[in-house]
Design a protein around this motif. Structure first.
Motif, PDB file in Angstrom:
ATOM      1  N   ARG A  55       0.835  -1.205   0.000  1.00  0.00           N
ATOM      2  CA  ARG A  55       0.000   0.000   0.000  1.00  0.00           C
ATOM      3  C   ARG A  55       0.868   1.252   0.000  1.00  0.00           C
ATOM      4  NH1 ARG A  55      -2.875  -2.895   4.109  1.00  0.00           N
ATOM      5  NH2 ARG A  55      -2.464  -1.319   5.697  1.00  0.00           N
ATOM      6  N   GLU A  56       1.956   1.216   0.755  1.00  0.00           N
ATOM      7  CA  GLU A  56       2.848   2.375   0.819  1.00  0.00           C
ATOM      8  C   GLU A  56       3.468   2.707  -0.530  1.00  0.00           C
ATOM      9  OE1 GLU A  56       4.394   1.206   5.331  1.00  0.00           O
ATOM     10  OE2 GLU A  56       5.723   1.036   3.606  1.00  0.00           O
ATOM     11  N   ARG A  57       3.620   1.697  -1.375  1.00  0.00           N
ATOM     12  CA  ARG A  57       4.285   1.904  -2.662  1.00  0.00           C
ATOM     13  C   ARG A  57       3.352   2.434  -3.745  1.00  0.00           C
ATOM     14  NH1 ARG A  57       6.467  -3.299  -4.460  1.00  0.00           N
ATOM     15  NH2 ARG A  57       5.347  -4.401  -2.817  1.00  0.00           N
ATOM     16  N   MET A  58       2.087   2.620  -3.404  1.00  0.00           N
ATOM     17  CA  MET A  58       1.169   3.211  -4.377  1.00  0.00           C
ATOM     18  C   MET A  58       1.597   4.641  -4.699  1.00  0.00           C
ATOM     19  SD  MET A  58      -2.565   1.991  -2.915  1.00  0.00           S
ATOM     20  CE  MET A  58      -3.439   2.972  -4.165  1.00  0.00           C
ATOM     21  N   PRO A  59       1.442   5.092  -5.947  1.00  0.00           N
ATOM     22  CA  PRO A  59       1.698   6.508  -6.245  1.00  0.00           C
ATOM     23  C   PRO A  59       0.838   7.393  -5.349  1.00  0.00           C
ATOM     24  CG  PRO A  59       1.435   5.241  -8.265  1.00  0.00           C
ATOM     25  CD  PRO A  59       1.052   4.326  -7.139  1.00  0.00           C
ATOM     26  N   ALA A  60       1.403   8.510  -4.922  1.00  0.00           N
ATOM     27  CA  ALA A  60       0.717   9.369  -3.954  1.00  0.00           C
ATOM     28  C   ALA A  60      -0.667   9.788  -4.435  1.00  0.00           C
ATOM     29  CB  ALA A  60       1.570  10.597  -3.660  1.00  0.00           C
ATOM     30  N   ALA A  61      -0.784  10.157  -5.711  1.00  0.00           N
ATOM     31  CA  ALA A  61      -2.082  10.604  -6.228  1.00  0.00           C
ATOM     32  C   ALA A  61      -3.108   9.480  -6.173  1.00  0.00           C
ATOM     33  CB  ALA A  61      -1.926  11.118  -7.655  1.00  0.00           C
ATOM     34  N   ASP A  62      -2.684   8.256  -6.506  1.00  0.00           N
ATOM     35  CA  ASP A  62      -3.600   7.116  -6.459  1.00  0.00           C
ATOM     36  C   ASP A  62      -3.986   6.792  -5.019  1.00  0.00           C
ATOM     37  OD1 ASP A  62      -3.360   6.969  -9.180  1.00  0.00           O
ATOM     38  OD2 ASP A  62      -1.944   5.293  -9.170  1.00  0.00           O
ATOM     39  N   TYR A  63      -3.015   6.843  -4.123  1.00  0.00           N
ATOM     40  CA  TYR A  63      -3.282   6.526  -2.722  1.00  0.00           C
ATOM     41  C   TYR A  63      -4.334   7.466  -2.141  1.00  0.00           C
ATOM     42  CZ  TYR A  63      -2.323   5.357   2.171  1.00  0.00           C
ATOM     43  OH  TYR A  63      -2.444   4.948   3.484  1.00  0.00           O
ATOM     44  N   ARG A  64      -4.187   8.747  -2.414  1.00  0.00           N
ATOM     45  CA  ARG A  64      -5.088   9.734  -1.817  1.00  0.00           C
ATOM     46  C   ARG A  64      -6.436   9.799  -2.516  1.00  0.00           C
ATOM     47  NH1 ARG A  64       0.005  13.842  -1.206  1.00  0.00           N
ATOM     48  NH2 ARG A  64       0.898  12.801   0.627  1.00  0.00           N
ATOM     49  N   ALA A  65      -6.522   9.220  -3.707  1.00  0.00           N
ATOM     50  CA  ALA A  65      -7.792   9.226  -4.441  1.00  0.00           C
ATOM     51  C   ALA A  65      -8.608   7.965  -4.188  1.00  0.00           C
ATOM     52  CB  ALA A  65      -7.528   9.380  -5.939  1.00  0.00           C
ATOM     53  N   THR A  66      -8.047   7.007  -3.452  1.00  0.00           N
ATOM     54  CA  THR A  66      -8.743   5.746  -3.223  1.00  0.00           C
ATOM     55  C   THR A  66      -9.103   5.587  -1.755  1.00  0.00           C
ATOM     56  OG1 THR A  66      -6.601   4.631  -2.984  1.00  0.00           O
ATOM     57  CG2 THR A  66      -7.643   4.540  -5.146  1.00  0.00           C
ATOM     58  N   GLY A  67     -10.119   4.772  -1.514  1.00  0.00           N
ATOM     59  CA  GLY A  67     -10.535   4.483  -0.154  1.00  0.00           C
ATOM     60  C   GLY A  67      -9.710   3.358   0.453  1.00  0.00           C
ATOM     61  N   TYR A  68      -9.988   3.097   1.721  1.00  0.00           N
ATOM     62  CA  TYR A  68      -9.199   2.132   2.491  1.00  0.00           C
ATOM     63  C   TYR A  68      -9.191   0.751   1.846  1.00  0.00           C
ATOM     64  CZ  TYR A  68      -7.642  -0.518   6.609  1.00  0.00           C
ATOM     65  OH  TYR A  68      -6.967  -1.343   7.472  1.00  0.00           O
ATOM     66  N   PHE A  69     -10.361   0.220   1.528  1.00  0.00           N
ATOM     67  CA  PHE A  69     -10.397  -1.134   0.985  1.00  0.00           C
ATOM     68  C   PHE A  69      -9.973  -1.181  -0.482  1.00  0.00           C
ATOM     69  CE2 PHE A  69     -13.041  -1.836   4.759  1.00  0.00           C
ATOM     70  CZ  PHE A  69     -12.381  -2.945   5.275  1.00  0.00           C
ATOM     71  N   GLU A  70     -10.055  -0.066  -1.183  1.00  0.00           N
ATOM     72  CA  GLU A  70      -9.455  -0.016  -2.519  1.00  0.00           C
ATOM     73  C   GLU A  70      -7.939  -0.176  -2.412  1.00  0.00           C
ATOM     74  OE1 GLU A  70     -11.763   2.913  -5.416  1.00  0.00           O
ATOM     75  OE2 GLU A  70     -11.574   3.787  -3.410  1.00  0.00           O
ATOM     76  N   GLN A  71      -7.351   0.428  -1.393  1.00  0.00           N
ATOM     77  CA  GLN A  71      -5.913   0.276  -1.174  1.00  0.00           C
ATOM     78  C   GLN A  71      -5.572  -1.165  -0.815  1.00  0.00           C
ATOM     79  OE1 GLN A  71      -5.243   3.212   1.850  1.00  0.00           O
ATOM     80  NE2 GLN A  71      -5.787   4.907   0.496  1.00  0.00           N
ATOM     81  N   TRP A  72      -6.429  -1.817  -0.043  1.00  0.00           N
ATOM     82  CA  TRP A  72      -6.219  -3.234   0.260  1.00  0.00           C
ATOM     83  C   TRP A  72      -6.247  -4.062  -1.024  1.00  0.00           C
ATOM     84  CZ3 TRP A  72      -7.501  -6.492   4.956  1.00  0.00           C
ATOM     85  CH2 TRP A  72      -7.124  -5.845   6.138  1.00  0.00           C
ATOM     86  N   LEU A  73      -7.168  -3.747  -1.912  1.00  0.00           N
ATOM     87  CA  LEU A  73      -7.278  -4.488  -3.168  1.00  0.00           C
ATOM     88  C   LEU A  73      -6.019  -4.306  -4.015  1.00  0.00           C
ATOM     89  CD1 LEU A  73      -8.883  -6.172  -5.191  1.00  0.00           C
ATOM     90  CD2 LEU A  73      -9.976  -4.054  -5.984  1.00  0.00           C
ATOM     91  N   VAL A  74      -5.546  -3.065  -4.118  1.00  0.00           N
ATOM     92  CA  VAL A  74      -4.316  -2.807  -4.874  1.00  0.00           C
ATOM     93  C   VAL A  74      -3.145  -3.573  -4.267  1.00  0.00           C
ATOM     94  CG1 VAL A  74      -2.620  -1.034  -5.478  1.00  0.00           C
ATOM     95  CG2 VAL A  74      -5.058  -0.561  -5.737  1.00  0.00           C
TER      96      VAL A  74
END
Length: 223
Positions: A55-74
């Protein structure tokens, strides 16, 4: 790792709002993502620190544009793809199948043994506390300083306390070190501590304590 997840004290995000009546899941797909993540980690494909690091390695823009469980899915997709369990082409094909027929029942198979293991994990937990042969280096009341930098990769030491002085308020059990566990470098358990930092020292405002749970290697004796 200084990633988009480390928002403590960052300006411009407003207060953290807490709804005591918030449901565990707002949508059924979130429940499924939680279940799939727990299942794939419970059978040992990856551990919780690898999950956090993905989750930490997600691009900052993607991380902040997604919800908690979307980040879990990624994170789950990232881990399974890097392990070779999934490949990007197969994943895209399954997404296209779903988009073409979203109401069609998803193919699957019953796995009762996995269900039992999953249920036991949820009910009893899977603690990462471990015995260590050495006594804690610090005691309650000791003045310490958080190390000023973290090595590249995963860490649980927030950027906003690095280099700052604090006081040990509680000595806790030893736990697996996330910094190594996330990178297949071994568990290397360490004693952990609850350390109080002064809010004004951290952010130049506030007169309250900020409590942070840290591993022993995150600390050094105060000057």
């Amino acid at each position: 790792m200084d990633g988009p997840h480390d928002l403590g004290g960052a300006p411009g995000f407003g207060p953290v709002r807490f709804d005591p009546d918030e449901p565990l899941f707002d949508h059924d797909w979130q429940r499924k993502v939680f279940g799939l993540t727990m299942a794939t980690s419970t059978i040992g494909l990856y551990n919780r620190d690898e999950n956090r690091h993905a989750r930490e390695r997600m691009p900052a823009a993607d991380y902040r544009a997604t919800g908690y469980f979307e980040q879990w899915l990624v994170a789950m997709e990232t881990n399974l793809t890097e392990l070779g369990v999934l490949d990007a082409a197969t994943l895209r094909a399954r997404v296209e199948e779903f988009l073409a027929a979203p109401d069609e029942e998803v193919r699957g198979k019953a796995q009762p043994d996995l269900f039992e293991l999953f249920r036991d994990t949820l009910e009893f937990g899977a603690s990462l506390d471990r015995p260590v042969p050495t006594p804690p280096r610090y005691a309650v009341g000791d003045h310490v300083r958080a190390v000023s930098s973290a090595k590249p990769g995963h860490t649980r030491l927030p950027a906003y306390v690095r280099g700052h002085l604090g006081v040990v308020r509680r000595v806790d059990p030893a736990f697996v070190l996330p910094d190594t566990n996330a990178h297949h470098e071994g568990e290397h358990p360490e004693h952990t501590y609850n350390v109080a930092f002064n809010a004004h020292d951290l952010w130049e405002k506030g007169d309250h304590e900020v409590r942070v749970d840290v591993w022993e290697s995150y600390l050094e004796p105060a000057d």
